[in-house]
Design a protein around this motif. Structure first.
Motif, PDB file in Angstrom:
ATOM      1  N   HIS A 105       0.810  -1.220   0.000  1.00 43.56           N
ATOM      2  CA  HIS A 105       0.000   0.000   0.000  1.00 43.56           C
ATOM      3  C   HIS A 105       0.845   1.273   0.000  1.00 43.56           C
ATOM      4  O   HIS A 105       0.296   2.362  -0.182  1.00 43.56           O
ATOM      5  CB  HIS A 105      -0.925   0.011   1.218  1.00 43.56           C
ATOM      6  N   ARG A 106       2.142   1.158   0.221  1.00 37.15           N
ATOM      7  CA  ARG A 106       3.025   2.329   0.201  1.00 37.15           C
ATOM      8  C   ARG A 106       4.039   2.253  -0.934  1.00 37.15           C
ATOM      9  O   ARG A 106       5.003   3.009  -0.963  1.00 37.15           O
ATOM     10  CB  ARG A 106       3.758   2.450   1.544  1.00 37.15           C
ATOM     11  N   ASN A 107       3.784   1.358  -1.869  1.00 38.23           N
ATOM     12  CA  ASN A 107       4.703   1.144  -2.985  1.00 38.23           C
ATOM     13  C   ASN A 107       4.472   2.204  -4.057  1.00 38.23           C
ATOM     14  O   ASN A 107       3.385   2.293  -4.640  1.00 38.23           O
ATOM     15  CB  ASN A 107       4.477  -0.263  -3.563  1.00 38.23           C
ATOM     16  N   HIS A 108       5.506   3.020  -4.328  1.00 35.70           N
ATOM     17  CA  HIS A 108       5.373   4.102  -5.307  1.00 35.70           C
ATOM     18  C   HIS A 108       5.141   3.563  -6.720  1.00 35.70           C
ATOM     19  O   HIS A 108       4.527   4.240  -7.553  1.00 35.70           O
ATOM     20  CB  HIS A 108       6.623   4.984  -5.298  1.00 35.70           C
ATOM     21  N   ASN A 109       5.615   2.359  -7.015  1.00 38.09           N
ATOM     22  CA  ASN A 109       5.393   1.773  -8.336  1.00 38.09           C
ATOM     23  C   ASN A 109       3.928   1.418  -8.555  1.00 38.09           C
ATOM     24  O   ASN A 109       3.494   1.254  -9.696  1.00 38.09           O
ATOM     25  CB  ASN A 109       6.251   0.513  -8.497  1.00 38.09           C
ATOM     26  N   VAL A 110       3.185   1.281  -7.462  1.00 41.34           N
ATOM     27  CA  VAL A 110       1.774   0.914  -7.542  1.00 41.34           C
ATOM     28  C   VAL A 110       0.872   2.136  -7.423  1.00 41.34           C
ATOM     29  O   VAL A 110      -0.050   2.330  -8.220  1.00 41.34           O
ATOM     30  CB  VAL A 110       1.422  -0.106  -6.431  1.00 41.34           C
ATOM     31  N   TRP A 111       1.158   2.989  -6.448  1.00 37.48           N
ATOM     32  CA  TRP A 111       0.244   4.086  -6.102  1.00 37.48           C
ATOM     33  C   TRP A 111       0.711   5.451  -6.580  1.00 37.48           C
ATOM     34  O   TRP A 111      -0.013   6.441  -6.434  1.00 37.48           O
ATOM     35  CB  TRP A 111       0.058   4.129  -4.578  1.00 37.48           C
ATOM     36  N   GLY A 112       1.916   5.535  -7.141  1.00 40.51           N
ATOM     37  CA  GLY A 112       2.406   6.808  -7.630  1.00 40.51           C
ATOM     38  C   GLY A 112       3.293   7.505  -6.612  1.00 40.51           C
ATOM     39  O   GLY A 112       3.531   6.998  -5.508  1.00 40.51           O
ATOM     40  N   PRO A 113       3.788   8.688  -6.952  1.00 40.76           N
ATOM     41  CA  PRO A 113       4.751   9.382  -6.083  1.00 40.76           C
ATOM     42  C   PRO A 113       4.188   9.807  -4.729  1.00 40.76           C
ATOM     43  O   PRO A 113       4.949  10.068  -3.810  1.00 40.76           O
ATOM     44  CB  PRO A 113       5.147  10.617  -6.917  1.00 40.76           C
ATOM     45  N   ASP A 114       2.848   9.896  -4.601  1.00 38.91           N
ATOM     46  CA  ASP A 114       2.268  10.302  -3.314  1.00 38.91           C
ATOM     47  C   ASP A 114       1.750   9.098  -2.525  1.00 38.91           C
ATOM     48  O   ASP A 114       0.827   9.216  -1.724  1.00 38.91           O
ATOM     49  CB  ASP A 114       1.149  11.313  -3.531  1.00 38.91           C
ATOM     50  N   ALA A 115       2.368   7.932  -2.740  1.00 35.83           N
ATOM     51  CA  ALA A 115       1.904   6.708  -2.087  1.00 35.83           C
ATOM     52  C   ALA A 115       1.908   6.827  -0.569  1.00 35.83           C
ATOM     53  O   ALA A 115       1.080   6.218   0.119  1.00 35.83           O
ATOM     54  CB  ALA A 115       2.773   5.523  -2.514  1.00 35.83           C
ATOM     55  N   HIS A 116       2.845   7.606  -0.034  1.00 37.81           N
ATOM     56  CA  HIS A 116       2.967   7.749   1.416  1.00 37.81           C
ATOM     57  C   HIS A 116       1.977   8.745   1.998  1.00 37.81           C
ATOM     58  O   HIS A 116       1.822   8.848   3.219  1.00 37.81           O
ATOM     59  CB  HIS A 116       4.381   8.226   1.756  1.00 37.81           C
ATOM     60  N   LEU A 117       1.294   9.500   1.136  1.00 32.41           N
ATOM     61  CA  LEU A 117       0.444  10.607   1.581  1.00 32.41           C
ATOM     62  C   LEU A 117      -0.995  10.149   1.810  1.00 32.41           C
ATOM     63  O   LEU A 117      -1.560   9.411   1.000  1.00 32.41           O
ATOM     64  CB  LEU A 117       0.474  11.716   0.528  1.00 32.41           C
ATOM     65  N   PHE A 118      -1.583  10.619   2.905  1.00 32.69           N
ATOM     66  CA  PHE A 118      -2.996  10.351   3.168  1.00 32.69           C
ATOM     67  C   PHE A 118      -3.828  11.239   2.260  1.00 32.69           C
ATOM     68  O   PHE A 118      -3.865  12.462   2.422  1.00 32.69           O
ATOM     69  CB  PHE A 118      -3.325  10.637   4.637  1.00 32.69           C
ATOM     70  N   ASN A 119      -4.491  10.629   1.270  1.00 30.64           N
ATOM     71  CA  ASN A 119      -5.199  11.396   0.255  1.00 30.64           C
ATOM     72  C   ASN A 119      -6.472  10.663  -0.159  1.00 30.64           C
ATOM     73  O   ASN A 119      -6.481   9.925  -1.147  1.00 30.64           O
ATOM     74  CB  ASN A 119      -4.303  11.632  -0.958  1.00 30.64           C
ATOM     75  N   PRO A 120      -7.577  10.859   0.552  1.00 31.57           N
ATOM     76  CA  PRO A 120      -8.831  10.181   0.210  1.00 31.57           C
ATOM     77  C   PRO A 120      -9.315  10.481  -1.207  1.00 31.57           C
ATOM     78  O   PRO A 120     -10.016   9.664  -1.817  1.00 31.57           O
ATOM     79  CB  PRO A 120      -9.821  10.723   1.252  1.00 31.57           C
ATOM     80  N   SER A 121      -8.952  11.635  -1.749  1.00 30.78           N
ATOM     81  CA  SER A 121      -9.441  12.020  -3.074  1.00 30.78           C
ATOM     82  C   SER A 121      -8.985  11.059  -4.163  1.00 30.78           C
ATOM     83  O   SER A 121      -9.617  10.998  -5.238  1.00 30.78           O
ATOM     84  CB  SER A 121      -8.959  13.438  -3.418  1.00 30.78           C
ATOM     85  N   ARG A 122      -7.918  10.314  -3.931  1.00 26.47           N
ATOM     86  CA  ARG A 122      -7.447   9.374  -4.950  1.00 26.47           C
ATOM     87  C   ARG A 122      -8.550   8.362  -5.299  1.00 26.47           C
ATOM     88  O   ARG A 122      -8.619   7.865  -6.422  1.00 26.47           O
ATOM     89  CB  ARG A 122      -6.160   8.689  -4.501  1.00 26.47           C
ATOM     90  N   TRP A 123      -9.396   8.031  -4.308  1.00 30.83           N
ATOM     91  CA  TRP A 123     -10.434   7.029  -4.527  1.00 30.83           C
ATOM     92  C   TRP A 123     -11.615   7.580  -5.320  1.00 30.83           C
ATOM     93  O   TRP A 123     -12.481   6.806  -5.769  1.00 30.83           O
ATOM     94  CB  TRP A 123     -10.915   6.475  -3.188  1.00 30.83           C
ATOM     95  N   LEU A 124     -11.674   8.894  -5.509  1.00 32.80           N
ATOM     96  CA  LEU A 124     -12.750   9.502  -6.280  1.00 32.80           C
ATOM     97  C   LEU A 124     -12.326   9.782  -7.731  1.00 32.80           C
ATOM     98  O   LEU A 124     -13.123  10.254  -8.534  1.00 32.80           O
ATOM     99  CB  LEU A 124     -13.199  10.812  -5.621  1.00 32.80           C
ATOM    100  N   ASP A 125     -11.055   9.489  -8.049  1.00 29.91           N
ATOM    101  CA  ASP A 125     -10.531   9.650  -9.407  1.00 29.91           C
ATOM    102  C   ASP A 125     -10.691   8.315 -10.123  1.00 29.91           C
ATOM    103  O   ASP A 125      -9.903   7.384  -9.920  1.00 29.91           O
ATOM    104  CB  ASP A 125      -9.055  10.066  -9.337  1.00 29.91           C
ATOM    105  N   GLU A 126     -11.708   8.202 -10.958  1.00 33.48           N
ATOM    106  CA  GLU A 126     -12.035   6.927 -11.602  1.00 33.48           C
ATOM    107  C   GLU A 126     -10.900   6.422 -12.494  1.00 33.48           C
ATOM    108  O   GLU A 126     -10.629   5.214 -12.542  1.00 33.48           O
ATOM    109  CB  GLU A 126     -13.324   7.060 -12.406  1.00 33.48           C
ATOM    110  N   ASP A 127     -10.247   7.330 -13.206  1.00 34.35           N
ATOM    111  CA  ASP A 127      -9.141   6.915 -14.081  1.00 34.35           C
ATOM    112  C   ASP A 127      -7.974   6.376 -13.262  1.00 34.35           C
ATOM    113  O   ASP A 127      -7.336   5.383 -13.643  1.00 34.35           O
ATOM    114  CB  ASP A 127      -8.674   8.100 -14.930  1.00 34.35           C
ATOM    115  N   TYR A 128      -7.688   7.035 -12.140  1.00 27.45           N
ATOM    116  CA  TYR A 128      -6.597   6.594 -11.265  1.00 27.45           C
ATOM    117  C   TYR A 128      -6.886   5.196 -10.706  1.00 27.45           C
ATOM    118  O   TYR A 128      -6.028   4.308 -10.743  1.00 27.45           O
ATOM    119  CB  TYR A 128      -6.424   7.594 -10.125  1.00 27.45           C
ATOM    120  N   VAL A 129      -8.105   4.995 -10.212  1.00 26.03           N
ATOM    121  CA  VAL A 129      -8.478   3.707  -9.624  1.00 26.03           C
ATOM    122  C   VAL A 129      -8.458   2.608 -10.676  1.00 26.03           C
ATOM    123  O   VAL A 129      -7.995   1.493 -10.425  1.00 26.03           O
ATOM    124  CB  VAL A 129      -9.866   3.799  -8.956  1.00 26.03           C
TER     125      VAL A 129
END
Length: 602
Positions: free
Chosen positions: A499-523
């Motif tokens: 869950h903190r892997n930058h290769n999976v979640w991007g450069p902000d993998a370590h950041l608490f960011n609920p908005s990522r789950w509302l980005d349909e393209d990202y998910v």
């Protein structure tokens, strides 16, 4: 009438019988402790020998005839030599394999015990995941890596940090129809979970158990119990209000555990322990009360990363564990037996639903008791942990603009759905029919659900350790260069690293960011299996819907009514540079305005 000689003989016989009775009882306790894995082999055999041969005085009397001491020394020497040879063999078996898998430099004798042990040692007082993260980053963040801890561990320890490897290992295969087996490290949990636990069972027995309890944990059925959950959350909120107004210090973990204990007990066995309203030392929280013995029994389990020390040879610890387990088993058996025998349709519990139509017998009662144990143990601690992380992330709003924006957006959503009253959510949800409350919680609170998912992503509350049998031939790890056999390895799927892997979640993998789950393209672009706080595959967590619902119910109830401020371990330097205490401060608000202040401990 007995003469003096007969009286002396009778007294001696009675004394011998009493000694035999005591020795028999101790022997029973010893066998029970060994059967549950509460005592290791060597202390077991030594104590068993003394119980069978009697006192040292008896051994001394028999020595000239049977050479007991010499025989015992020979047996001990043989046993010790056997154990040493086993350790050497196991270490050699691990030390000569798995060199294609990334790892720290492996010493010929010590493997990774020293260089990995520096990051995993118990004196650091942290979860091993933090140590594994340091090793992972030092190795360049590979998809997986190995820790050679033989002979402390008799297998190679493979840590998984990317979802594609995790998916290959937890899903069903021709050789493992229900996923690869759980590690034997779970045996230490038998006093808490029971021998028939759905957590430790394998094969067809596990499948039958899961099939039986699945209906009670389906989303539709869980949401039908929303009213029971909300009534317990209402008590939780009332306790926080009282604490905030009084200014008393408290441990948030205790209050969260009381809440989750009440919910899981009510839902699984329709029994109310009143954990949130019972004072310490009374009722279920008395010395031998159900909640007291269950929590003390949980504390008897060796903590992950606790290492080797006095606790591993403490002769009192297994006796205390046996004492608490006996009371826990007796009380829970009585409750479960009464519940599954009940014909009260109006208070049908998950356990009653699972055994509906089955004939009542001892085996069924014992099996149900072990499942309820598992639900109490797993559901209580993990959801209480989630609640604490939720409050922790909200507490960052006091010193982080990013978190302040998140909290503001969260509160705005609650205002729009429930009205401006900071404590209106519980009233609104409680007044709705089941279908309406389910619709509201699942479709009208997108940012709230995103907040919960993000808390679970950064702070997964549990994990799993599997083991690949040595004789396995079909299972291999698909490394970029070539497949590598992992027969004989223990597998730790680290959700923390995935869950903190930058290769999976991007450069902000370590950041608490609920908005990522509302980005349909990202998910949509996330790899399969990237999000796995409750694990995946056939053996995923049966209670994940319940845990999520509890988290949402708590979040909508406290986000606007309280301001949390974490003091210590926040990343901020305290004024004057003094060592900060690890505590929370809680402020009660109305319409987002501060009214009073309390400083509770976490």
């Amino acid at each position: 009438m007995l003469n003096n000689g007969d009286a002396e003989v009778k007294a001696e016989v009675e004394a011998e019988l009493e000694a035999l009775r005591r020795r028999g009882y101790l022997l029973f306790v010893l066998l029970k402790l060994r059967a549950t894995g509460s005592i290791s082999k060597l202390p077991y055999f030594l104590t068993l020998s003394i119980l069978l041969f009697g006192s040292m005085e008896a051994i001394t009397q028999l020595e000239p005839v049977y050479n007991i001491r010499s025989t015992f020394l020979v047996i001990f020497a043989v046993y010790f030599s056997y154990r040493i040879s086993q350790w050497i063999y196991k270490a050699h078996r691990v030390r000569t394999r798995y060199y294609d898998i990334p790892s720290l430099p492996r010493h010929l004798i010590w493997g990774n015990i020293i260089n990995a042990g520096e990051r995993l040692k118990p004196s650091l007082k942290r979860h091993p995941d933090y140590g594994f993260e340091e090793i992972w980053r030092e190795l360049g963040e590979p998809g997986c890596f190995m820790a050679d801890l033989a002979p402390v561990e008799d297998r190679g320890f493979l840590i998984i940090a990317e979802p594609q490897y995790a998916e290959a290992l937890v899903n069903a295969t021709k050789e493992f129809k229900h996923s690869i087996p759980k590690s034997n490290n779970y045996h230490a949990l038998k006093p808490v979970l029971g021998a028939e636990s759905i957590i430790t069972k394998e094969g067809a027995a596990w499948r039958e158990m899961r099939k039986r309890f699945n209906p009670g944990f389906q989303p539709k059925y869980i949401h039908s119990l929303t009213g029971s959950i909300l009534s317990k959350v209402e008590i939780f909120v009332g306790r926080l209000e009282s604490l905030a107004e009084s200014g008393k210090a408290f441990k948030l973990a205790d209050y969260a555990q009381d809440l989750t204990a009440d919910i899981i007990a009510q839902l699984t066995i329709a029994h109310d322990f009143n954990a949130q309203s019972t004072p310490e030392g009374q009722g279920a929280k008395s010395f031998a009360g159900f909640l007291t013995v269950s929590r003390r029994l949980s504390n008897m389990v060796y903590a992950v990363g606790q290492g080797v020390g006095w606790h591993t040879i403490d002769p009192i610890r297994p006796l205390k564990s046996f004492f608490y387990e006996t009371i826990f088993q007796y009380k829970l058996t009585a409750i479960v037996k009464e519940r599954i025998s009940s014909t009260d349709i109006g208070s049908k519990s998950i356990t009653q639903l699972a055994v509906s139509g089955l004939p009542l017998n001892k085996d069924l009662v014992r099996s149900c008791v072990d499942q309820v144990k598992s639900f109490l143990f797993a559901g209580q601690d993990t959801t209480a942990t989630l609640i604490q992380w939720i409050c922790y992330e909200m507490s960052k709003a006091s010193h982080s603009e990013h978190h302040a924006e998140i909290l503001s957006r969260l509160r705005q959503e609650h205002d729009e759905v429930f009205g401006r009253d900071p404590f209106s959510a519980l009233k609104a949800l409680s007044s709705l029919a089941t279908a309406e409350s389910e619709s509201l919680l699942t479709s009208q609170l997108p940012f709230t659900r995103a907040f919960i998912k993000e808390a679970l992503r950064l702070h997964p509350p549990a994990s799993t350790v599997r083991v690949v049998p040595w004789e396995t031939t079909s299972l291999s790890l698909p490394l970029p260069s070539h497949p590598v056999s992992i027969a004989g390895m223990q597998i730790y799927i680290s959700q923390f690293l995935i869950h903190r892997n930058h290769n999976v979640w991007g450069p902000d993998a370590h950041l608490f960011n609920p908005s990522r789950w509302l980005d349909e393209d990202y998910v949509a672009a996330l790899p399969t299996g990237a999000y796995r706080p409750f694990e995946r595959g056939p053996r995923n967590c049966i209670g994940q819907e319940l845990a999520t619902l509890e988290g949402i119910a708590v979040l909508v109830s406290v986000a606007r009514g309280f301001v949390f401020e974490k003091v210590g371990l926040t990343g901020r330097v305290p004024p004057g540079g003094e060592k900060p205490e690890n505590n929370f401060s809680l402020r009660l608000t109305t319409s987002h305005g501060v009214m009073s202040l309390a400083i509770p401990k976490l």
